[in-house]
Design a protein around this motif. Structure first.
Motif, PDB file in Angstrom:
ATOM      1  N   TRP A  30       0.814  -1.214   0.000  1.00 23.62           N
ATOM      2  CA  TRP A  30       0.000   0.000   0.000  1.00 23.62           C
ATOM      3  C   TRP A  30       0.847   1.264   0.000  1.00 23.62           C
ATOM      4  CZ3 TRP A  30      -4.859  -0.880  -1.093  1.00 23.62           C
ATOM      5  CH2 TRP A  30      -5.427  -2.109  -0.744  1.00 23.62           C
ATOM      6  N   ASN A  31       1.944   1.281   0.728  1.00 23.66           N
ATOM      7  CA  ASN A  31       2.737   2.499   0.873  1.00 23.66           C
ATOM      8  C   ASN A  31       3.754   2.618  -0.252  1.00 23.66           C
ATOM      9  OD1 ASN A  31       2.352   3.859   3.862  1.00 23.66           O
ATOM     10  ND2 ASN A  31       1.819   1.675   3.807  1.00 23.66           N
ATOM     11  N   ARG A  32       3.332   3.230  -1.344  1.00 23.26           N
ATOM     12  CA  ARG A  32       4.189   3.373  -2.523  1.00 23.26           C
ATOM     13  C   ARG A  32       4.548   4.840  -2.786  1.00 23.26           C
ATOM     14  NH1 ARG A  32       2.768  -1.295  -6.527  1.00 23.26           N
ATOM     15  NH2 ARG A  32       1.688  -2.778  -5.186  1.00 23.26           N
ATOM     16  N   TYR A  33       4.427   5.664  -1.782  1.00 23.74           N
ATOM     17  CA  TYR A  33       4.698   7.088  -1.948  1.00 23.74           C
ATOM     18  C   TYR A  33       6.158   7.320  -2.349  1.00 23.74           C
ATOM     19  CZ  TYR A  33       6.524   6.536   2.826  1.00 23.74           C
ATOM     20  OH  TYR A  33       7.226   6.116   3.931  1.00 23.74           O
ATOM     21  N   PRO A  34       6.467   8.440  -2.973  1.00 24.41           N
ATOM     22  CA  PRO A  34       7.850   8.703  -3.392  1.00 24.41           C
ATOM     23  C   PRO A  34       8.789   8.762  -2.189  1.00 24.41           C
ATOM     24  CG  PRO A  34       6.476  10.663  -3.632  1.00 24.41           C
ATOM     25  CD  PRO A  34       5.552   9.530  -3.356  1.00 24.41           C
ATOM     26  N   ALA A 141     -10.681  21.301  -5.502  1.00 24.51           N
ATOM     27  CA  ALA A 141     -10.773  21.034  -6.940  1.00 24.51           C
ATOM     28  C   ALA A 141      -9.599  20.238  -7.474  1.00 24.51           C
ATOM     29  CB  ALA A 141     -10.876  22.367  -7.698  1.00 24.51           C
ATOM     30  N   GLY A 142      -8.517  20.152  -6.703  1.00 25.29           N
ATOM     31  CA  GLY A 142      -7.341  19.423  -7.171  1.00 25.29           C
ATOM     32  C   GLY A 142      -7.349  17.965  -6.750  1.00 25.29           C
ATOM     33  N   ASP A 143      -6.171  17.344  -6.807  1.00 24.20           N
ATOM     34  CA  ASP A 143      -6.026  15.932  -6.431  1.00 24.20           C
ATOM     35  C   ASP A 143      -5.664  15.813  -4.956  1.00 24.20           C
ATOM     36  OD1 ASP A 143      -6.480  15.151  -9.073  1.00 24.20           O
ATOM     37  OD2 ASP A 143      -4.356  15.328  -9.582  1.00 24.20           O
ATOM     38  N   VAL A 144      -6.196  14.779  -4.307  1.00 25.17           N
ATOM     39  CA  VAL A 144      -5.905  14.498  -2.895  1.00 25.17           C
ATOM     40  C   VAL A 144      -5.361  13.082  -2.795  1.00 25.17           C
ATOM     41  CG1 VAL A 144      -6.850  14.250  -0.572  1.00 25.17           C
ATOM     42  CG2 VAL A 144      -7.698  16.069  -2.080  1.00 25.17           C
ATOM     43  N   HIS A 145      -4.226  12.929  -2.091  1.00 24.62           N
ATOM     44  CA  HIS A 145      -3.623  11.614  -1.911  1.00 24.62           C
ATOM     45  C   HIS A 145      -3.237  11.421  -0.447  1.00 24.62           C
ATOM     46  CE1 HIS A 145      -3.370  11.137  -6.259  1.00 24.62           C
ATOM     47  NE2 HIS A 145      -2.747  12.308  -6.341  1.00 24.62           N
ATOM     48  N   GLY A 148      -0.356   6.498   2.702  1.00 24.01           N
ATOM     49  CA  GLY A 148      -0.631   5.102   3.012  1.00 24.01           C
ATOM     50  C   GLY A 148      -1.537   4.412   2.015  1.00 24.01           C
ATOM     51  N   ASN A 149      -2.024   5.146   1.018  1.00 25.83           N
ATOM     52  CA  ASN A 149      -2.897   4.561  -0.004  1.00 25.83           C
ATOM     53  C   ASN A 149      -2.531   5.175  -1.355  1.00 25.83           C
ATOM     54  OD1 ASN A 149      -5.045   2.970  -1.009  1.00 25.83           O
ATOM     55  ND2 ASN A 149      -6.468   4.701  -0.835  1.00 25.83           N
ATOM     56  N   TRP A 150      -1.264   5.019  -1.702  1.00 31.11           N
ATOM     57  CA  TRP A 150      -0.710   5.717  -2.863  1.00 31.11           C
ATOM     58  C   TRP A 150      -1.099   5.019  -4.161  1.00 31.11           C
ATOM     59  CZ3 TRP A 150       1.081  10.378  -2.120  1.00 31.11           C
ATOM     60  CH2 TRP A 150       1.774  11.029  -3.152  1.00 31.11           C
ATOM     61  N   PRO A 151      -1.429   5.809  -5.206  1.00 26.54           N
ATOM     62  CA  PRO A 151      -1.763   5.195  -6.496  1.00 26.54           C
ATOM     63  C   PRO A 151      -0.623   4.333  -7.015  1.00 26.54           C
ATOM     64  CG  PRO A 151      -2.321   7.537  -6.484  1.00 26.54           C
ATOM     65  CD  PRO A 151      -1.535   7.284  -5.229  1.00 26.54           C
ATOM     66  N   HIS A 152      -0.944   3.154  -7.488  1.00 30.41           N
ATOM     67  CA  HIS A 152       0.092   2.235  -7.969  1.00 30.41           C
ATOM     68  C   HIS A 152       0.791   2.771  -9.208  1.00 30.41           C
ATOM     69  CE1 HIS A 152      -1.465  -1.583  -5.750  1.00 30.41           C
ATOM     70  NE2 HIS A 152      -1.407  -0.528  -4.976  1.00 30.41           N
ATOM     71  N   GLU A 153       0.109   3.604  -9.951  1.00 27.53           N
ATOM     72  CA  GLU A 153       0.729   4.149 -11.161  1.00 27.53           C
ATOM     73  C   GLU A 153       1.624   5.336 -10.859  1.00 27.53           C
ATOM     74  OE1 GLU A 153      -3.333   6.115 -10.664  1.00 27.53           O
ATOM     75  OE2 GLU A 153      -2.415   4.129 -10.399  1.00 27.53           O
ATOM     76  N   VAL A 357      -1.197  16.351  -0.429  1.00 27.42           N
ATOM     77  CA  VAL A 357      -0.740  15.033   0.015  1.00 27.42           C
ATOM     78  C   VAL A 357      -0.852  14.986   1.533  1.00 27.42           C
ATOM     79  CG1 VAL A 357       1.213  13.452   0.187  1.00 27.42           C
ATOM     80  CG2 VAL A 357       0.840  14.750  -1.928  1.00 27.42           C
ATOM     81  N   PHE A 358      -1.657  14.073   2.028  1.00 26.65           N
ATOM     82  CA  PHE A 358      -1.775  13.885   3.475  1.00 26.65           C
ATOM     83  C   PHE A 358      -0.804  12.800   3.927  1.00 26.65           C
ATOM     84  CE2 PHE A 358      -5.869  15.919   2.618  1.00 26.65           C
ATOM     85  CZ  PHE A 358      -5.941  16.823   3.676  1.00 26.65           C
TER      86      PHE A 358
END
Length: 589
Positions: A30-34, A141-145, A148-153, A357-358
């Motif tokens: 799950w944790n794939r953050y940079p 209006a922007g993206d929220v991440h 601990g639940n980082w997009p796999h892409e 990014v949270f």
């Protein structure tokens, strides 16, 4: 994964694992953050249960990055054919103990129901990520991440205005990477944390060969160490050490990198004066690394003694605040007021962002368990039992929830240790105990309330008093040692504890950290209450006679594929109960 191998392959039990993710790896799935990277050196963040496995895998760096750890998890799953016992992409919604059958019924979000004699929870200590309930968040209006639940892409921050909320481990690791991509980065910090330079680098073949040649000794030392790690020995107490020598040793450990700096003195975590010597050294380093004095002052950790929360390692974290495109905003005195469609408002000032990014952490330790409707005896839920804080026996079991075991649960060293060592220790103990129950024909076991109270560590002012910045809770990250946890963990090797009238044990355990430290073990009452199998209300006692695990499914039913007949699995018996220190044992006669 080790639990599957130990229970299924070594003991012959039928094991059914339910996994929320699409693949193995747990937190590293799950944790794939940079910048995601382990803070335990790779050569020790690996399984020790199989000698060939630990010697054949080659790590590329001192501290492994998320992709390499996930590749290692995939390798282990392939090597031991673990996936055939795992039901992926499925979440457990409830688990209920049947007091008549002495079994657990587990229900999933797919509607499937599974019945099992034992329920082992391995949900992870930091797996329920959470975003604070901020006003207006749904209007952004922007993206929220969340880290601990980082997009796999992955996420591309090029040319973006980015906000990172939170400066715990995931925030500290991701901020330098995001800053290098983003047009502008604003970091919102509530609490400054102690972060040490990782000094990460590639591992040489010679290093790996030398370490693996000493694995037997090094693994044994790790199991009896404070945190499941092999570290440099302390140089003495702070009071008895010459200040010049102490400073030189602190400098050496700082430049070596890693978290060993907290162990420089024998009394770092028992004396506030000694602790302050180390903490002051780190704060001085922060001031030398950060150009702006005001920013450096915000980054100096002062809220808790060093070493009483899990240490963080980083690569260029403090230097990142010298970049012209990075800004630090403290929300300690002026919390985030609201989220707007354009950005974040603090102290009446709106800052505009394209991405938020949270890095706000997890509903730690108890969150993943409380999100499942787990019901024990009398229909009491685990969340109700823990309403005023988690109460466990050594993080392994909970009174009133028979035949349920936790791997690295609340009250164990868990996140303040090398998790791999803690996981292997707990799995070995659980497997040994299930083997004992099986050998003695015991169908049900529970923790006595007295033993639970005696075995549940008490949080102190040095414990992490809040598992989450958004949910005040009693501390559950208790600073205890791996060795002391192992020494209090009962073992079934050899004879029963003093005062016990239990039947003879099934013999020495094959290998478990509870038995590995037998010379260090102090005699304690076994905390379990094995009780007799209850009779059906409309018939005579039809007690379960446990046969070899290979002849029985996990839910207690006979396996026809091994030729086990009904007569081999059940027979009429009269129950008798024996009491001894701390627990009650029901054996079929």
């Amino acid at each position: 994964m080790y639990a599957i191998h130990r229970l299924r392959d070594r003991m012959g039990l039928d094991v059914h694992v339910i996994e929320r993710g699409d693949g193995v790896g747990g937190t590293w799935y799950w944790n794939r953050y940079p910048g995601a990277r382990c803070d335990v050196e790779s050569l020790f963040y690996s399984y020790s249960f199989d000698d060939t496995l630990q010697r054949e895998w080659r790590w590329s760096e001192r501290y492994p990055a998320q992709p390499e750890i996930l590749a290692y998890a995939d390798h282990v799953a392939d090597r031991f054919d673990l996936r055939r016992s795992i039901q992926f992409s499925t979440s457990v919604t409830s688990a209920e103990f049947d007091e008549l059958a002495d079994t657990w019924t587990i229900t999933t979000d797919t509607g499937s129901r599974i019945t099992a004699r034992y329920l082992v929870t391995a949900v992870g200590c930091l797996s329920s990520w959470q975003i604070p309930d901020l006003p207006g968040l749904d209007t952004f209006a922007g993206d929220v991440h969340h880290t601990g639940n980082w997009p796999h892409e992955g996420v591309d921050f090029t040319g973006k205005r980015v906000a990172v909320v939170g400066t715990g481990s995931s925030g500290i690791q991701s901020i330098p990477v995001i800053a290098a991509q983003a047009e502008h980065l604003t970091v919102f910090q509530r609490t400054a944390h102690y972060s040490m330079p990782a000094r990460n680098r590639p591992l040489t073949d010679v290093e790996q060969q030398d370490t693996k040649a000493q694995y037997d000794t090094l693994r044994s030392l790790a199991r009896i160490s404070r945190a499941g790690l092999v570290t440099d020995a302390p140089i003495g107490t702070a009071q008895d050490t010459d200040p010049t020598i102490a400073h030189l040793e602190l400098e050496r450990r700082w430049w070596r990198g890693g978290t060993g700096i907290a162990g420089v003195f024998t009394d770092t975590v028992t004396s506030l004066e000694a602790n302050e010597v180390v903490a002051r050294f780190v704060r001085d380093k922060v001031r030398t690394l950060v150009d702006d004095p005001a920013t450096a002052g915000l980054l100096e950790p002062r809220d808790y003694p060093i070493g009483t929360r899990r240490m963080v390692i980083d690569t260029d974290y403090y230097a990142t605040y010298n970049r012209p495109n990075v800004e630090l905003v403290s929300v300690r005195d002026d919390p985030i007021e609201k989220i707007t469609p354009a950005g974040i408002v603090v102290a009446g000032i709106e800052r505009e962002f394209d991405v938020i990014v949270f890095a706000t952490g997890f509903d730690a330790m108890t969150g993943s368990l409380n999100r499942i409707a787990i019901r024990g005896t009398g229909g009491r839920t685990l969340s109700d039992e823990w309403a005023e804080g988690p109460k466990t026996y050594l993080g392994v079991a909970v009174s009133g929830f028979p035949n349920m075991f936790m791997v690295t649960g609340p009250g164990s060293p868990s996140v303040l240790s090398n998790m791999i060592v803690s996981i292997e220790q707990h799995v070995d103990w659980i497997a040994d105990y299930i083997g004992h129950l099986d050998a003695e024909g015991i169908a049900r076991t529970d923790v006595t309330p007295d033993a639970r109270r005696a075995g549940s560590p008490t949080s102190t002012s040095w414990s992490r008093a809040r598992c989450s910045p958004f949910r005040p809770r009693p501390g559950t990250w208790v600073r205890t040692s791996q060795a002391s946890h192992a020494s209090t963990c009962p073992t079934w090797a050899g004879s029963a504890p003093t005062g016990s009238t239990a039947p003879r044990s099934p013999g020495p355990a094959t290998r478990g950290s509870c038995t590995a430290h037998e010379p260090r073990r102090r005699t304690m009452p076994r905390p379990w209450v094995p009780t007799r199998h209850r009779s059906p209300p409309d018939g005579p006692t039809r007690a379960l006679h446990l046969v070899p695990p290979s002849a029985r499914y996990a839910d207690g039913h006979c396996r026809s594929d091994v030729g086990a007949s009904a007569d081999a699995c059940t027979e009429d018996r009269t129950s008798r109960t024996t009491r001894h220190d701390g627990f009650e044992s029901g054996v079929m006669s």
